[in-house]
Design a protein around this motif. Structure first.
Motif, PDB file in Angstrom:
ATOM      1  N   ASP A   4       0.867  -1.176   0.000  1.00 11.29           N
ATOM      2  CA  ASP A   4       0.000   0.000   0.000  1.00 11.29           C
ATOM      3  C   ASP A   4       0.900   1.221   0.000  1.00 11.29           C
ATOM      4  OD1 ASP A   4      -2.028   1.885   0.388  1.00 11.29           O
ATOM      5  OD2 ASP A   4      -1.840   1.720   2.568  1.00 11.29           O
ATOM      6  N   GLN A 204      -5.165  -0.614  -2.129  1.00  6.81           N
ATOM      7  CA  GLN A 204      -5.902  -1.179  -1.005  1.00  6.81           C
ATOM      8  C   GLN A 204      -6.927  -2.213  -1.472  1.00  6.81           C
ATOM      9  OE1 GLN A 204      -7.314   2.487   0.649  1.00  6.81           O
ATOM     10  NE2 GLN A 204      -5.407   2.892   1.765  1.00  6.81           N
ATOM     11  N   LEU A 208      -7.099  -6.144  -0.363  1.00  9.70           N
ATOM     12  CA  LEU A 208      -8.283  -6.824   0.147  1.00  9.70           C
ATOM     13  C   LEU A 208      -8.637  -8.043  -0.694  1.00  9.70           C
ATOM     14  CD1 LEU A 208     -10.568  -3.789   1.080  1.00  9.70           C
ATOM     15  CD2 LEU A 208      -9.346  -5.298   2.646  1.00  9.70           C
ATOM     16  N   ASP A 212      -5.208  -9.629   2.239  1.00  8.08           N
ATOM     17  CA  ASP A 212      -4.098  -9.074   3.015  1.00  8.08           C
ATOM     18  C   ASP A 212      -4.438  -7.643   3.462  1.00  8.08           C
ATOM     19  OD1 ASP A 212      -1.731  -8.331   4.155  1.00  8.08           O
ATOM     20  OD2 ASP A 212      -0.623  -8.183   2.258  1.00  8.08           O
ATOM     21  N   PRO A 213      -5.100  -7.497   4.615  1.00  3.26           N
ATOM     22  CA  PRO A 213      -5.461  -6.165   5.099  1.00  3.26           C
ATOM     23  C   PRO A 213      -4.384  -5.524   5.957  1.00  3.26           C
ATOM     24  CG  PRO A 213      -6.445  -7.789   6.535  1.00  3.26           C
ATOM     25  CD  PRO A 213      -5.656  -8.560   5.495  1.00  3.26           C
ATOM     26  N   LEU A 216      -4.193  -1.788   7.068  1.00  2.00           N
ATOM     27  CA  LEU A 216      -5.059  -1.225   8.088  1.00  2.00           C
ATOM     28  C   LEU A 216      -4.322  -0.990   9.407  1.00  2.00           C
ATOM     29  CD1 LEU A 216      -8.300  -3.301   7.461  1.00  2.00           C
ATOM     30  CD2 LEU A 216      -7.840  -0.949   6.760  1.00  2.00           C
TER      31      LEU A 216
END
Length: 260
Positions: A4, A204, A208, A212-213, A216
């Motif tokens: 990200d 992002q 998702l 793979d978050p 966050l």
């Protein structure tokens, strides 16, 4: 793991928009109307969210002339190329949201000065530039600038209402010529702000989709307060925020001078 990307500009507002608050000028113009300096933006859509008072925004576009009432709770917005003039009806207070934060502050606005001023970049710069500060000298210069913009605007409006769009289209062409040399710098601001924001959302979504978050874990909150109060904007007295990529910082000028 899907990466990200970090913001190119730290802590931008949602959508990398610009933010300010305006109290519309109550100076009477040559046509008896109180309000701001008519102008257009070349690449940015602008929105007014009315928080108090009454008034209107007058617009010129290929659709012709419009007078849009403004009252608490109403929202009006205008796309690039639309000439707009904020009109005071009594205590008008507006929160302004600007697309492509940083570009308006970098010059994405051209006043509706008469054609002979628009044709001379030096004359245009002299008429458009205000002295620093928020005192009486700056107020007088802002009012002269408003009056000159209204002079050109009234001629454009008269022609457009009569069915002649030629002067309006020529004004757009003149505005484009005036800002052409600024485009490379605008492109860099756009890449670092609005474009980076869109690309970050794409990354992002990819994360998702891959389950793979991890991004966050970097969530947080921010706050800001006006850095300069009562500056002289195009449409009225302007409260500004020194947010990255939005309003240029005027650090230390946190007092409001008495109204002129």
């Amino acid at each position: 793991m899907v990466s990200d990307p970090a913001p190119a500009l730290p802590h931008p507002l949602p959508g990398a928009v610009g933010l300010s608050h305006l109290s519309a000028y109550d100076w009477q113009a040559a046509d008896g109307v109180c309000g701001g300096s008519p102008h257009l933006h070349l690449v940015c859509t602008e929105a007014y969210v009315v928080t108090g008072g009454r008034g209107a925004v007058q617009t010129l576009s290929p659709e012709g002339y419009r007078d849009i009432p403004l009252e608490p709770g109403s929202v009006a917005w205008f796309t690039p190329g639309t000439v707009h003039r904020m009109v005071q009806g009594g205590g008008l207070r507006v929160t302004v949201l600007m697309q492509n934060s940083g570009l308006p502050e970098a010059g994405d606005a051209v006043f509706t000065f008469p054609p002979e001023v628009l044709a001379d970049p030096d004359a245009y710069a002299a008429a458009a530039t205000l002295p620093p500060g928020t005192g009486p000298e700056t107020a007088a210069a802002a009012r002269r600038r408003r009056d000159l913009a209204v002079e050109g605007y009234l001629a454009l409006r008269e022609a457009l209402v009569a069915g002649d769009g030629g002067p309006y289209r020529e004004f757009q062409r003149a505005a484009a010529r005036l800002v052409r040399d600024k485009v490379p710098a605008w492109r860099e601001l756009w890449r670092a702000g609005a474009l980076a924001t869109v690309e970050r959302t794409g990354a992002q979504l990819d994360a998702l989709a891959a389950g793979d978050p991890a991004y966050l874990a970097r969530s947080t909150a921010y706050e800001a307060a006006p850095t300069r109060l009562g500056g002289f904007g195009m449409c009225g007295r302007r409260d500004e925020y020194a947010l990255p990529g939005t309003t240029l910082p005027y650090l230390g000028e946190q007092r409001r001078d008495p109204p002129p």
